[in-house]
Write an enzyme that holds these catalytic residues in place. Structure first.
Site, short mmCIF file in Angstrom:
data_model
loop_
_atom_site.label_atom_id
_atom_site.label_comp_id
_atom_site.label_asym_id
_atom_site.label_seq_id
_atom_site.Cartn_x
_atom_site.Cartn_y
_atom_site.Cartn_z
N SER A 125 0.79 -1.23 0.00
CA SER A 125 0.00 0.00 0.00
C SER A 125 0.82 1.28 0.00
CB SER A 125 -0.96 0.02 1.19
OG SER A 125 -2.12 -0.73 0.88
N LYS A 128 0.29 3.85 -2.77
CA LYS A 128 -0.65 4.98 -2.72
C LYS A 128 0.06 6.33 -2.66
CE LYS A 128 -4.48 2.41 -0.56
NZ LYS A 128 -3.88 1.07 -0.39
N SER A 323 -5.86 4.03 4.24
CA SER A 323 -5.42 3.10 3.19
C SER A 323 -6.62 2.56 2.43
CB SER A 323 -4.60 1.95 3.78
OG SER A 323 -3.83 1.32 2.78
#
Length: 493
Positions: A125, A128, A323
């Site tokens: 993640s 991102k 997230s």
């Protein structure tokens, strides 16, 4: 379990106040001062703009502090000092035998520590961060996603056109604050139709050509509660119950159809009145023109109403803080649309990589398959992540500063809310409030990347990506927290 899990536990009052004090220090120490609303941020959020029909919910909360440029007066760590502090930590068996790291001075850009910093690595993640920078550059912090309703081919037919706004709500009980709402869109449609009763709802989700699931996703992602199938029209990030604040919410298997049924209900129509289709090709006219037309005379494609998402700077904040994988995929598609590419997984990934190059960053170090980091096919280097953070901290790139408000704060917010609170020999409490970072977790993959203020007040950017963590190992995250905490409590000179 794929993806980061936003914790919901709440702290006791004493700890809460203590961490709050530290966070207030962070807001000042990370950037030298906190900038709230004045300047470009005010315009991005529409602070001085007159109200317009279809604008975002006026109850949108005020923005959090935005980090300004880092000061250059604090003593800088030396590469030797940082190496001495971190090298003993990277050999932990909990992290596995592939740990790639980059630490840079956010003021000068000097590389302070590097190990595999240019190695393409599964970023989970932390992807991102790249998505955030790309969409802020491509769309701008003030951009809002518009969901429109237009007249269909026959009297009473209403076409709702999905534009890729994952935050769209059914009503005031939506998941995302300040979201556009279907009940308000329905009210506009009824007014525009005048005496013509709605007869059918056509759902047009053709903006996203598919597939709805990235091929390299783990099989449980669409149903496990932390991801969803990706469609151009959805409500509340495809959540079935936006009031469920638990860990991992159940998602619709067909979010576009579910949104269409909710819209039909608001128009007084049954589920059977909802069909999947396409909007008429005719150009839309203003809602006022539609409202003044005689019943039954609306031309196909006439605009009946629209609602808008919160501004892009707010969407980026949502994505990073919790997230949010669905928001991330939607934002990556906005990058694709801005670069005239298909709003698909492939088109979005290609567009994000393209914008990385346009920013002057090494495009060869970004090879993405999705915007969320759920795909194991993603490859990003740790040095690219620190390059993104360093660029966003510079005063000459104010549009990228929107990346910082969403970064979780250690022991305080988002996916770091329940981390950096360990005591004893491996204490990480010194990182509480002074580490602000994006985390990443897949089975066998653990990552963290963000900014940290040293004991001397110097702002550093860091990225640590561990790609071969023993499966089932519960100690990888604490070891990553120790690395960030070590940077926070040392002068490293």
């Amino acid at each position: 379990m794929p993806g980061d899990v936003p914790p919901t536990a709440r702290r006791g009052r004493g700890r809460l106040l203590g961490v709050l004090g530290t966070v207030l220090v962070l807001a000042l120490a990370v950037a030298g001062l906190a900038v709230v609303r004045p300047g470009p941020v005010d315009g991005w959020l529409g602070g001085n703009a007159p109200a317009t029909p279809g604008a975002a919910d006026p109850s949108e909360p005020p923005p959090p502090p935005v980090l300004a440029a880092a000061g250059a007066s604090a003593p800088a760590p030396t590469p030797a000092g940082v190496r001495a502090a971190l090298a003993p930590l990277l050999g932990s068996s909990a992290l596995g035998d592939e740990v790639n790291i980059s630490v840079v001075d956010a003021v000068t850009g000097e590389q302070l520590y590097a190990n595999g910093q240019d190695t393409p690595t599964v970023p989970a993640s932390t992807t991102k961060l790249v998505t955030a920078a790309a969409v802020l550059e491509a769309r701008g912090p003030a951009y809002r996603i518009s969901t429109r309703a237009v007249a269909g081919a026959n009297p009473g037919e209403v076409v709702i056109i999905g534009a890729g706004d994952p935050t769209l709500a059914v009503n005031a009980t939506g998941w995302y604050p300040g979201a556009g709402r279907l009940d308000r869109l329905a009210a506009q449609v009824k007014k525009a139709l005048g005496g013509t009763a709605p007869t059918k709802v056509v759902v047009d989700g053709t903006l996203f050509p598919g597939p709805v699931v990235e091929p390299a996703w783990d099989s449980d992602i669409p149903t496990g509660g932390f991801g969803a199938v990706i469609t151009a029209l959805m409500t509340d990030g495809a959540r079935k119950d936006p009031q469920d604040k638990g860990r991992g919410q159940e998602r619709y298997a067909k979010p576009d159809e579910a949104a269409g049924r909710a819209f039909a209900k608001l128009l007084g129509l049954p589920n059977s009145a909802v069909v999947i289709g396409k909007a008429p090709a005719a150009a839309a006219t203003a809602p006022a023109a539609a409202a003044s037309a005689s019943p039954g005379t609306l031309s196909p494609g006439t605009l009946l109403g629209r609602v808008e998402s919160p501004p892009m700077i707010r969407l980026v904040e949502y994505m990073l803080r919790e997230s949010d994988n669905v928001v991330a995929e939607a934002l990556a598609r906005q990058v694709a649309l801005s670069r005239d590419k298909p709003a698909s997984f492939v088109g979005a990934a290609e567009a994000v990589d393209q914008v990385v190059g346009e920013l002057g960053l090494p495009a060869a170090e970004s090879a993405l398959a999705d915007g969320s980091g759920l795909s194991r096919a993603n490859r990003v280097t740790p040095s690219l992540l620190t390059d993104v953070l360093t660029m966003a901290a510079k005063p000459d790139r104010p549009e990228l500063a929107g990346l910082f408000p969403g970064l979780p704060v250690a022991a305080w917010s988002g996916t770091l809310r329940d981390r950096f609170d360990r005591s004893g020999a491996k204490a990480t409490t010194a990182g509480a409030g002074v580490v602000r970072a994006k985390t990443g977790t897949l089975s066998g993959v653990h990552a963290i990347s963000g900014v940290v203020t040293t004991a001397d007040g110097r702002l550093l950017a860091f990225a640590v990506l561990a790609n071969k963590v023993p499966v089932g190992q519960d100690q990888a995250q604490p070891e990553l927290d120790r690395i960030a905490t070590t940077l926070a409590r040392c002068g490293c000179r």
